[in-house]
Scaffold this motif. Structure first.
Motif, mmCIF file in Angstrom:
data_model
loop_
_atom_site.group_PDB
_atom_site.id
_atom_site.type_symbol
_atom_site.label_atom_id
_atom_site.label_comp_id
_atom_site.label_asym_id
_atom_site.label_seq_id
_atom_site.Cartn_x
_atom_site.Cartn_y
_atom_site.Cartn_z
ATOM 1 N N LEU A 17 43.998 20.062 -12.897
ATOM 2 C CA LEU A 17 42.959 19.014 -12.853
ATOM 3 C C LEU A 17 42.670 18.421 -14.226
ATOM 4 O O LEU A 17 42.779 17.207 -14.427
ATOM 5 N N ALA A 18 42.302 19.291 -15.177
ATOM 6 C CA ALA A 18 41.923 18.765 -16.502
ATOM 7 C C ALA A 18 43.113 18.151 -17.245
ATOM 8 O O ALA A 18 42.981 17.066 -17.808
ATOM 9 N N TRP A 68 43.547 14.666 -15.652
ATOM 10 C CA TRP A 68 42.471 13.680 -15.767
ATOM 11 C C TRP A 68 41.965 13.529 -17.192
ATOM 12 O O TRP A 68 41.502 12.473 -17.570
ATOM 13 N N VAL A 69 42.016 14.608 -17.971
ATOM 14 C CA VAL A 69 41.503 14.505 -19.335
ATOM 15 C C VAL A 69 42.624 14.160 -20.312
ATOM 16 O O VAL A 69 42.490 13.272 -21.137
ATOM 17 N N GLN A 92 34.171 12.092 -13.861
ATOM 18 C CA GLN A 92 35.268 12.954 -13.399
ATOM 19 C C GLN A 92 34.710 14.232 -12.795
ATOM 20 O O GLN A 92 35.129 14.694 -11.744
ATOM 21 N N LEU A 134 35.986 17.396 -18.982
ATOM 22 C CA LEU A 134 35.853 16.327 -17.990
ATOM 23 C C LEU A 134 34.636 15.461 -18.310
ATOM 24 O O LEU A 134 33.601 15.973 -18.742
ATOM 25 N N MET A 173 45.125 23.470 -21.230
ATOM 26 C CA MET A 173 44.652 22.375 -22.084
ATOM 27 C C MET A 173 45.114 22.566 -23.522
ATOM 28 O O MET A 173 44.662 21.857 -24.418
#
Lengths: 382, 259
Positions: free
Chosen positions: B118-119, B122-123, A288, A284, B171
């Motif tokens: 989340l990651a 967003w990533v 973020q 992140l 991920m």
């Protein structure tokens, strides 16, 4: 079952869970627990009951039974003129209702501040009531749309056919709410940015944040208001005279941003390092990490502190009176100074009304923050 | 499962033969010289267990690999990319390197599913639906899909650590780092976490584990590294390492932890 004195023991059966024993409950139990649990507590309870018995009937008489509800001048509340005991002169508040709420705002245009109050109420309820969905739109509405529309409504816009009302006509509860709302709407985001800046690794951001926070915290609000009102015009070019209310708004917003920053910083420091590391390890970015992981947790911790700041801000709006802005308390005072209404008992009605209004607002905020804390505590127990 | 067939769950491949190359690496905490002249190369698909007394620098070593700690001298190259102050490269490496912490470090304000998605959202900018499908796949893999809507605080330590592993896997990392993943767990929960790690190893994941679970080291490691005083003291294949330790310090350490 075998006795515990024997060395060898093997459980043959697990015991079932049982409901707890019946509790003694009801009013009598509550009273015994809370009011008469010891001799000392019993004495205290009786003393307080006696005190309340002495005070309350007199209070009811003054506030309600003997009170005067409508009046046109101090004569209608004067015991010597009326020849009887007179309680609180609520007629004073009644007669000045419009003035207390809107100040000198022109009578025919008062639908505009009324609409402003309604729009603000819609935003607050939408933002604060947990059962109403789409909080993201509520944020956009309250922090962007409402301020713009609100300003156009109050100030006017000839292009839209709304005549301009100069800010020195604004007054009363309206001006207090405007200052309080602007203070809250600006101090929260600016305070968060200052708090992040103060903990930043970038020397420029950190130093700038520290200087701003410490400088503003180092002076009293009254000084900031005087600075904004008296000194500020000396520093800007001739002819560029920012509106007096605007100057005060900037001063109040900056002042409470500094306090908000320190409150938020307390929350940031309470977040364990592991949260930062986990966010970083997942790739992140800084923003973020802050927006999704750190701030939601940090702000939750400091809700009591933030609400404390809001309450302080709302009450401190009364200080703007010293730079000639007619806030809620100041218009009450102005009305009290009117010779038509001069009477020794009159201030009691005016100030009691002010106290009740401020108490409802502040206590409302405190109760709401308690309910938020409760809800968040259920949402994610650690 | 039909839904899963469409998901892109292929493990990301390391492009270089050497997954991690550490050369002459040194690190100080203030005046304290915590890592001294570390030279270590880890090949693609290799599984390395790092052990040693507390304060020996083993956690700091693996935390340098994804730049949670900054090294001051020498070089660290992760799959061909050298770690420097360049934030872009750091982010790139962190996307490829998963990490599991001793204290799980789940996000307590998010549900298990949100922790996992989340990651990726967003990533990696995955659509929410796809991220959730991947998350559920890995939750099934660590055998707790029924906990998806709960908050971390409602799970046992072992379950939380398995969620943390699943969070990293979402991920699709090329390398996994484990920092004492079972040290904070009750004895009854150690096994469920180790089983997850073993199954990961069987899939060919490149792994570095700081752990004192010597049974795990014997079962899955290609190499065991023993550290003390910020230095690598001894490295060997597990059989040799346990049967025939060379250095005095290693012998002493093993005699303390193997009863």
């Amino acid at each position: 079952m075998s006795g515990s004195t024997e060395l060898k023991f093997v459980r043959s059966q697990f015991s079932d869970a049982l409901p707890p024993p019946m509790r003694i409950s009801g009013i009598l139990h509550w009273a015994r627990e809370n009011l008469f649990s010891s001799v000392f507590n019993t004495i205290l309870t009786l003393l307080i009951l006696y005190g309340l018995f002495q005070i309350i009937p007199g209070m009811i008489d003054r506030l309600i039974i003997d009170a005067v509800w409508t009046a046109n001048s101090s004569k209608d509340c004067n015991p010597e003129v009326l020849g009887k005991t007179v309680g609180v002169c609520w007629g004073f508040v009644n007669a000045h209702w419009g003035y207390f709420i809107f100040g000198q705002y022109p009578q025919p245009l008062r639908w505009r501040p009324e609409l402003f109050f309604a729009l603000e109420a819609v935003g607050l309820v939408w933002l604060l009531a947990p059962s109403i969905p789409r909080k993201d739109w509520a944020m956009i509405y309250f922090f962007i749309i409402f301020p713009v529309v609100g300003f156009i409504l109050l100030h006017g816009s000839p292009a839209l056919g709304l005549p301009i009302v100069q800010t020195h006509f604004w007054g009363g509860f309206l001006v207090s709410i405007v200052i309080g709302t602007v203070g809250i709407v600006i101090s929260v985001p600016v305070g968060i940015l200052l708090a992040l800046g103060r903990r930043s690794r970038m020397p420029v951001a950190r130093t700038a944040s520290v200087v701003i926070i410490e400088f503003i915290r180092g002076v009293p609000l009254i000084t900031v208001l005087f600075m904004a009102n008296v000194m500020f015009p000396l520093f800007v070019p001739e002819g560029w005279r920012p509106d007096p209310l605007l100057r005060v708004l900037v001063g109040v917003a900056l002042f409470f941003s500094a306090y908000m920053a320190e409150t938020v910083r307390g929350g940031l420091q309470a977040i364990p390092r592991g949260q930062y590391e986990a966010a970083q390890a997942l790739g992140l970015s800084y923003w973020q990490m802050m927006v999704k992981i750190i701030l939601p947790q940090a702000l939750k911790i400091v809700i009591p502190g933030i609400v404390n700041n809001f309450i302080g801000l709302l009450k401190d709006t009364t200080l703007v009176a010293i730079v000639n802005i007619f806030d809620f308390l100041k218009v009450i005072e102005a009305a009290l100074n009117n010779p038509v209404w001069r009477l020794s008992q009159m201030p009691f009605a005016g100030y009691l009304f002010a106290a009740i209004v401020y108490f409802i607002l502040c206590y409302g905020m405190a109760r709401y923050s308690m309910s938020v804390e409760k809800r968040l505590a259920i949402d994610h127990r650690h | 499962m039909a839904a899963e067939a469409s998901l892109n769950l292929k493990p990301a491949k390391l492009t270089h033969e050497n997954a991690i190359e550490i050369k002459g690496m040194n690190k100080w905490f203030g005046a304290f010289h915590v890592l001294r002249d570390i030279d270590l190369t880890i090949k693609r698909g290799e599984r390395v267990v790092v052990c040693g007394p507390s304060g020996s620098g083993k956690s700091t070593l693996i935390r340098c690999i994804n730049r949670l700690e900054e090294h001051q001298k020498g070089s660290i190259i992760v799959d061909g990319t050298e770690l420097t102050a360049d934030v872009k490269k750091i982010d790139e490496i962190r996307r490829d390197v998963g990490m599991v912490f001793q204290h799980f470090n789940l996000f307590p304000h998010l549900t298990i599913l949100e922790n996992l998605t989340l990651a990726p959202i967003w990533v990696k900018k995955l659509p929410k639906k796809e991220a959730e499908d991947i998350a559920m796949h890995y939750l099934r893999r660590v055998k707790i899909p029924e906990q998806a809507q709960k908050f971390p605080g409602q799970l046992s330590g072992g379950q939380q650590q398995r969620v943390a592993i699943a969070r990293s896997l979402c991920m699709s990392p090329k390398i996994m780092l484990f920092d004492e993943p079972t040290s904070a767990l009750d004895p009854e929960m150690v096994k469920e976490v180790l089983d997850t790690m073993v199954s990961l190893a069987e899939d060919g994941m490149t792994m570095i584990c700081v752990t004192h679970e010597m049974g795990f080291a014997r079962q899955v490691a290609n190499r065991v590294i023993f550290m003390d005083l910020g230095q690598i003291v001894e490295a060997n294949v597990p059989d040799e390492f346990f049967k025939n330790p060379q250095h005095e310090r290693t012998k002493l350490f093993l005699s303390q932890i193997l009863h």
